[in-house]
Write a protein that holds these residues in place. Structure first.
Motif, PDB file in Angstrom:
ATOM      1  N   THR A 321       3.127  -4.013  -1.065  1.00  0.00           N
ATOM      2  CA  THR A 321       2.785  -3.530  -2.941  1.00  0.00           C
ATOM      3  C   THR A 321       2.420  -1.572  -1.743  1.00  0.00           C
ATOM      4  O   THR A 321       2.881  -0.758  -3.031  1.00  0.00           O
ATOM      5  CB  THR A 321       1.620  -3.901  -2.813  1.00  0.00           C
ATOM      6  N   SER A 324       5.490   0.603  -1.694  1.00  0.00           N
ATOM      7  CA  SER A 324       5.916   0.155  -2.616  1.00  0.00           C
ATOM      8  C   SER A 324       5.782   1.626  -3.453  1.00  0.00           C
ATOM      9  O   SER A 324       6.324   2.333  -3.714  1.00  0.00           O
ATOM     10  CB  SER A 324       6.414  -0.164  -3.385  1.00  0.00           C
ATOM     11  N   ARG A 325       4.122   1.730  -3.699  1.00  0.00           N
ATOM     12  CA  ARG A 325       3.719   2.695  -4.339  1.00  0.00           C
ATOM     13  C   ARG A 325       3.929   3.923  -3.778  1.00  0.00           C
ATOM     14  O   ARG A 325       3.873   5.542  -4.049  1.00  0.00           O
ATOM     15  CB  ARG A 325       2.369   2.025  -4.708  1.00  0.00           C
ATOM     16  N   SER A 334      12.351   8.573  -5.395  1.00  0.00           N
ATOM     17  CA  SER A 334      11.937   7.028  -6.859  1.00  0.00           C
ATOM     18  C   SER A 334      12.586   7.906  -7.431  1.00  0.00           C
ATOM     19  O   SER A 334      13.249   9.226  -7.997  1.00  0.00           O
ATOM     20  CB  SER A 334      11.406   6.528  -7.378  1.00  0.00           C
ATOM     21  N   ASP A 370       4.004   1.744 -12.233  1.00  0.00           N
ATOM     22  CA  ASP A 370       3.841   0.429 -11.765  1.00  0.00           C
ATOM     23  C   ASP A 370       5.700  -0.728 -12.561  1.00  0.00           C
ATOM     24  O   ASP A 370       5.476  -1.315 -11.469  1.00  0.00           O
ATOM     25  CB  ASP A 370       2.883  -0.144 -12.807  1.00  0.00           C
ATOM     26  N   VAL A 373       8.092   0.140  -8.819  1.00  0.00           N
ATOM     27  CA  VAL A 373       6.640  -0.644  -7.459  1.00  0.00           C
ATOM     28  C   VAL A 373       7.386  -1.475  -8.120  1.00  0.00           C
ATOM     29  O   VAL A 373       7.574  -2.405  -6.460  1.00  0.00           O
ATOM     30  CB  VAL A 373       5.111  -0.262  -7.695  1.00  0.00           C
TER      31      VAL A 373
END
Length: 449
Positions: A321, A324-325, A334, A370, A373
């Motif tokens: 997490t 990814s964030r 991204s 969100d 992620v």
């Protein structure tokens, strides 16, 4: 040519890198009077005492000029002003104001050089950091491989080291270690050597010390065969993906020997030293870390099915997490584009975040973050499962070997994989790009159950 000696030198670096040791070396070699004290000694509960002590210190220093004043952990008095709620007449602020005046104020203090050390330069007041005060900021960073080898050699002088121990090899196995960590490594190895009544520190003692530092104290071996097999599948999942996935950190060892704190076993990877030294992290490297971190959960899914997965991957999920964030909000990896939506968190005591209750982006952007992620994590899990599913016989073979031997070194593990898979390690598999696929509902160097 008109040059002036800087009045202030600030040593900046992580804890344990040797800032105070450098100051001690300067004290011994400068050939001038050296005044040393900790910044916390200035601060008292009585108003005006800190400022008075600063005045007294500089008065004595001017009488002995030329001289050097060393203040350790200067962030104790040098924190950003204006953070107090309800007024600024705080004793710490008065002490800082006096220090600023003494360094570069109305009166001249030629011949006095101020040397200070801190590991929190981000909290220091801007007036303290301006030219004319701390002109020089010297970064004392973590040592590279050659530096670690030299530091180990210094601490090995006073200890009986076996001839077979290669300090160069141990320097390569300890990326990211500070000078204090390396000193502790040799000390723990010496303790283990004495405990086993040996005359010399060997590689076994060094390995035991490294595991004690990084993973914690050893616990009693597992006796429950069912739990042992479950943990073995989890750890083999991590280790196998670390061997197969390109750009992943190489596997150092995988073991079922538990550690204190609930770690039933672990697969330890050695971080890429080039990445640590350069500080440049590629998108492919972060994608590989996501896949490897989810190897334990993927192995449980492949072997036991979705209904029998355990909570053993909770630490792995925290890591996934976070990575990814950061990929989405800090690194521009991204579809949101090359924008930094979040930064390093600032401390509450600075007084900057008391009134900022909402993030610096819209609610719609927060929802997209969100989703992205979750999609990065779900895609990484899909890739991990896709790599492990066709290798179920190999997984079973590695699990049986791990249960029998309890520990498999990285080279031996890679040899088994290469023989069974018919490929060279890290060349026989590839991962697709971890771009979001729309399926949102589906190392760390050390991972463990």
């Amino acid at each position: 040519v008109g040059a002036k000696i800087p009045k202030g030198v600030l040593l900046i670096g992580p804890p344990g890198t040797g800032k105070t040791l450098l100051a001690r070396a300067i004290a011994g070699e400068a050939g001038v009077p050296f005044f040393s004290m900790a910044a916390s000694e200035f601060v008292e509960m009585f108003v005006g005492v800190g400022a008075s002590r600063v005045r007294d210190l500089f008065r004595k220093a001017k009488a002995k000029a030329p001289c050097i004043i060393f203040i350790d952990e200067i962030d104790a008095v040098g924190r950003q002003r204006g953070a107090g709620i309800g007024g600024g007449n705080d004793e710490r602020e008065q002490t800082l104001n006096q220090l600023l005046t003494e360094m570069d104020g109305f009166a001249d203090n030629s011949g006095v050089i101020l040397l200070a050390a801190t590991n929190r330069p981000d909290v220091l007041d801007t007036a303290l950091m301006r030219p004319g005060r701390f002109d020089r900021r010297i970064t004392i960073d973590l040592p590279d491989r050659r530096g670690r080898e030299a530091i180990l050699a210094v601490h090995a002088r006073s200890r009986p080291l076996a001839a077979a121990v290669s300090l160069s090899a141990w320097a390569s196995r300890t990326p990211g270690f500070s000078g204090a960590d390396l000193a502790n490594l040799l000390n723990e190895a010496a303790i283990l050597t004495a405990r086993h009544h040996l005359a010399e520190i060997d590689d076994g003692a060094m390995a035991g010390a490294l595991e004690r530092i990084t993973m914690g104290l050893a616990a009693a071996p597992l006796q429950d065969s069912a739990k042992k097999r479950l943990i073995a599948y989890h750890e083999v999942g991590h280790a196998l993906l670390a061997t197969l996935v390109p750009h992943a950190d190489p596997l150092d060892k995988v073991t079922l020997l538990p550690r204190a704190g609930g770690v039933g076993g672990f697969a330890r990877m050695v971080p890429d030293e080039e990445i640590l030294d350069s500080g440049l992290i590629s998108k492919a490297y972060l994608q590989a870390r996501l896949v490897v971190a989810l190897g334990g959960r993927a192995a449980e899914l492949v072997v036991f099915g979705a209904g029998e997965v355990t909570q053993g991957a909770s630490g792995d999920l925290d890591l996934v997490t976070r990575i990814s964030r950061e990929m989405v909000t800090r690194y521009g990896f991204s579809s949101l584009g090359p924008v930094a939506l979040e930064g390093d968190g600032t401390e509450v005591f600075l007084g900057r975040d008391w009134l900022r209750s909402e993030p610096p982006y819209s609610r719609e952007t927060g929802n997209r973050i969100d989703v992205l992620v979750r999609e990065l994590a779900a895609t990484a899990l899909e890739q991990a499962v896709a790599l492990l599913e066709p290798r179920r016989p190999l997984i079973d073979e590695l699990v049986d070997l791990l249960i029998r031997d309890e520990t498999i070194e990285g080279d031996a593990f890679r040899a088994v994989v290469a023989r069974a898979d018919g490929t060279s390690p890290n060349d026989g598999a590839s991962i697709a790009s971890l771009e979001p696929t729309g399926k949102a509902d589906v190392q760390a160097t050390q991972v463990g159950v």
